[in-house]
Each structure stands twice: as structure tokens, then as C-alpha cells.
Scaffold this active site. Sequence first.
Site, mmCIF file in Angstrom:
data_model
loop_
_atom_site.group_PDB
_atom_site.id
_atom_site.type_symbol
_atom_site.label_atom_id
_atom_site.label_comp_id
_atom_site.label_asym_id
_atom_site.label_seq_id
_atom_site.Cartn_x
_atom_site.Cartn_y
_atom_site.Cartn_z
ATOM 1 N N PRO A 22 34.677 2.935 -50.844
ATOM 2 C CA PRO A 22 34.549 1.295 -51.627
ATOM 3 C C PRO A 22 35.691 0.522 -51.617
ATOM 4 O O PRO A 22 35.700 -0.748 -52.250
ATOM 5 C CB PRO A 22 34.154 2.112 -52.899
ATOM 6 C CG PRO A 22 34.999 3.326 -53.190
ATOM 7 C CD PRO A 22 34.946 3.991 -51.749
ATOM 8 N N GLY A 23 36.752 0.797 -51.098
ATOM 9 C CA GLY A 23 37.750 0.107 -50.919
ATOM 10 C C GLY A 23 37.443 -1.392 -49.884
ATOM 11 O O GLY A 23 37.937 -2.335 -50.158
ATOM 12 N N ARG A 53 29.843 10.872 -31.699
ATOM 13 C CA ARG A 53 29.976 9.725 -32.823
ATOM 14 C C ARG A 53 30.677 8.821 -31.992
ATOM 15 O O ARG A 53 32.015 8.959 -31.851
ATOM 16 C CB ARG A 53 30.567 10.083 -34.181
ATOM 17 C CG ARG A 53 29.571 10.909 -34.831
ATOM 18 C CD ARG A 53 28.354 10.201 -35.229
ATOM 19 N NE ARG A 53 27.573 10.478 -36.590
ATOM 20 C CZ ARG A 53 26.586 10.041 -37.204
ATOM 21 N NH1 ARG A 53 26.194 8.786 -36.444
ATOM 22 N NH2 ARG A 53 26.169 10.325 -38.296
ATOM 23 N N ALA A 111 21.597 13.241 -41.258
ATOM 24 C CA ALA A 111 21.985 11.893 -41.904
ATOM 25 C C ALA A 111 21.103 10.822 -41.230
ATOM 26 O O ALA A 111 21.135 10.749 -40.020
ATOM 27 C CB ALA A 111 23.298 11.886 -42.179
ATOM 28 N N GLU A 128 28.599 0.665 -48.296
ATOM 29 C CA GLU A 128 27.630 1.628 -48.033
ATOM 30 C C GLU A 128 27.805 2.760 -49.225
ATOM 31 O O GLU A 128 28.678 3.414 -49.489
ATOM 32 C CB GLU A 128 27.986 2.379 -46.678
ATOM 33 C CG GLU A 128 27.022 3.475 -46.275
ATOM 34 C CD GLU A 128 27.401 4.349 -45.111
ATOM 35 O OE1 GLU A 128 26.755 4.959 -44.635
ATOM 36 O OE2 GLU A 128 28.825 4.684 -45.055
ATOM 37 N N GLU A 158 38.519 -8.349 -47.131
ATOM 38 C CA GLU A 158 37.736 -7.858 -46.136
ATOM 39 C C GLU A 158 36.666 -7.061 -46.538
ATOM 40 O O GLU A 158 37.176 -6.089 -47.065
ATOM 41 C CB GLU A 158 38.663 -7.328 -45.032
ATOM 42 C CG GLU A 158 39.798 -8.255 -44.533
ATOM 43 C CD GLU A 158 40.755 -7.602 -43.565
ATOM 44 O OE1 GLU A 158 41.546 -8.530 -43.118
ATOM 45 O OE2 GLU A 158 40.673 -6.544 -43.496
ATOM 46 N N GLU A 217 20.133 8.674 -30.102
ATOM 47 C CA GLU A 217 20.563 9.930 -30.772
ATOM 48 C C GLU A 217 20.582 11.107 -29.576
ATOM 49 O O GLU A 217 19.500 11.462 -28.921
ATOM 50 C CB GLU A 217 20.119 10.481 -32.147
ATOM 51 C CG GLU A 217 20.376 9.462 -33.128
ATOM 52 C CD GLU A 217 19.863 9.863 -34.243
ATOM 53 O OE1 GLU A 217 20.480 9.697 -35.507
ATOM 54 O OE2 GLU A 217 18.722 10.327 -34.392
ATOM 55 N N GLU A 248 14.388 11.356 -41.988
ATOM 56 C CA GLU A 248 15.868 11.881 -41.080
ATOM 57 C C GLU A 248 15.459 13.411 -40.859
ATOM 58 O O GLU A 248 15.954 13.723 -39.778
ATOM 59 C CB GLU A 248 16.767 11.271 -41.863
ATOM 60 C CG GLU A 248 17.243 10.015 -41.684
ATOM 61 C CD GLU A 248 17.625 9.471 -40.486
ATOM 62 O OE1 GLU A 248 17.890 10.007 -39.528
ATOM 63 O OE2 GLU A 248 17.343 8.236 -40.217
#
Lengths: 172, 172
Positions: A99-100, A50, A62, A104, A25, A125, A78
Site C-alpha cells: 500500500p505504499g 514470473r 492466484a 492492489e 507515485e 501461463e 482461477e
Amino acid sequence: MSQDQTQTIYQGKIVSLEVQEGKWEVVRHAHAVAILALRNGKMLCVRQLRRAVGAHTLEVPAGLIDDGETPEDAANRELSEETNLQGDMTLLTRFYSSPGFCDELLYVFLAENLRDAPGTPDEDEDLTIEWHDPHDVLSALRDGRELGSASTIAATLFAVQHLQQSQEQRRA
Amino acid sequence: MSQDQTQTIYQGKIVSLEVQEGKWEVVRHAHAVAILALRNGKMLCVRQLRRAVGAHTLEVPAGLIDDGETPEDAANRELSEETNLQGDMTLLTRFYSSPGFCDELLYVFLAENLRDAPGTPDEDEDLTIEWHDPHDVLSALRDGRELGSASTIAATLFAVQHLQQSQEQRRA
């Protein structure tokens, strides 16, 4: 691996999801930037809701890199959009957020020589600007009193290092 | 927000994907741990193929927290599985890998008093163990000579800080 072994499950606005070889996945996501801005020994933070984590976080400014933008351009945009500041950018580090399963890549910049800049946050935002001692941010994140992001912890550790070096230079 | 405003797109083995209120794309992912192990001024790293990014990365040992496990248990299990070592764990920090779209929370531990432990990597993992000077890892990540993860950069910055403090203590 041939293309037909990748099954696209979803293609959305900010993420897409595929399954490779029937089992891996993979989430595809735009690359992103984060900015460490220091002034008088304090770091610039933004507090915001968030939705993905259902909580308000304390993070450094960010955002995503737009098509055709360099990471440095995105960092400048930004910073000015979220905080009405701009500065001279130096790359501190880059890393994959997770990275698993996700591609991104995050770039963290140091912004120096801060000056005022026009800017308005994205309409989605709702940000509060706060300046904090990096040592306080570090212990609040460790203890769970504040919730932060990967780029926030990286920026905070760089801030502590930066302040330590400035202190040593003043002593020498 | 009522439950029926959340649309589940996919429920998989390690990620699930939902869209909230028709626009917020949220990836659900298990929480994870990463471990900083230091010996003779070098940090323990694993080199592995990460399919999501299509490259070999240099990371600290890391993995998902299983159901019913504490973060500390997971850190001990992952360290012994991936490196055949175990140690006394202290929490260094915790953070969301990318809270703009994903709820994965990462815990980073320091492992001290390292000792041998039995363990075998997951069958899907193909790892190489390497020990590196944290300063080298830091510059290799910044320059893009090595690709790392969020927990790797956090662990590396903590390692640099830790070695600096040890050096100062020896001097004092």
C-alpha cells in the site's frame, strides 16, 4: 485534492501509473485472489515463470478479479483454470500487496471439499502443479530456496495453523 | 531477451515502469522490510494514511531498503525511526509482494529484546503507534474492519504462531 493535481503517466493492460501532487507515485492494479487448497496435509502449489522477477516462483493458485466478478467467483475460476479443481470457498484474509505505492487488494480463500473441474490455464501461463507440506514451503521461503508471493506466505501460514488445529482436534 | 525489447515508460523516485516485448508491464520497486515486535502478547502496529489506497491502514512498521543497506540494517533503522524502539532481528520470511507485475521483495523480521532507541519518522510520514492482540488484528483484517498490508498479515500470522508456542512451552 483536486483531480488536476493527478498526472496520469501510463494506462496499460494490467497497470496504470499516476503521480499525485507532483510527488506521490501510485500504481493502479486490479484486485486479485489466491487460493489455499489442502489435501492429506499437503497444499496445492503452482510453479511458474514470473517475468517481473525473472525467476520461477512457487505460489498458491492466484489471479486477477475480472470486471463484474466477485472475489469468490474469481477464486473458483482461477482454481479450476490453473488446477482443474474446484471447492467450497471461505475467505481467510484480505490485504493490500504493497500500500505504499499500489492499490492492489488481495483476497485469500480456503477451498474445501475439493473436486474435479474443467479448466485450461491462460495461454500466457505455463504452470506446473505440485503438492507440498506447508512446513516445508515455510522453511524454503524463509531460506530463499523457493521464491513466493505475499498470498503464498499468507496461505502457507494459514495452512500450518489449520493442520495444527486438526491435529489438536484428533488428540482431544 | 535482448535489451532493446524492453521499453522504459517512466523512471521515478520509488517506482519505474517498463514494458517487455511490447506486452509485459513490469514495475520496478526497491526491496523492503517489515518488523514484528511483540511485548506482553501484543504486537506493535502503526496506523497511517496510505495515499495509494486512499485510506488509513493498520500495519507493522515497514520501509524501503536504502542503497548499500542490508535488510537487517534497514529493519533496525525503520523500527527506530517509526517507533523509537530497537531489537535483535531474526528473519521470519521473504516474499515478492506481487510477482505478476512487480519485483518488490519483502523481508519480514522478528524483533526481540526490545529497547528504546532514538528516531524520527520521515517528514512525509504521519504515524500513530498502537499495540494490539494479534488475534484481534487477524479477525479485523479478514472482516475488512482494518486495512493491512502483505507484510502485516504475514507478521500477524507469525505472531499468533509465536504466542501459541510460548503458551505450549509454559504448559509443558
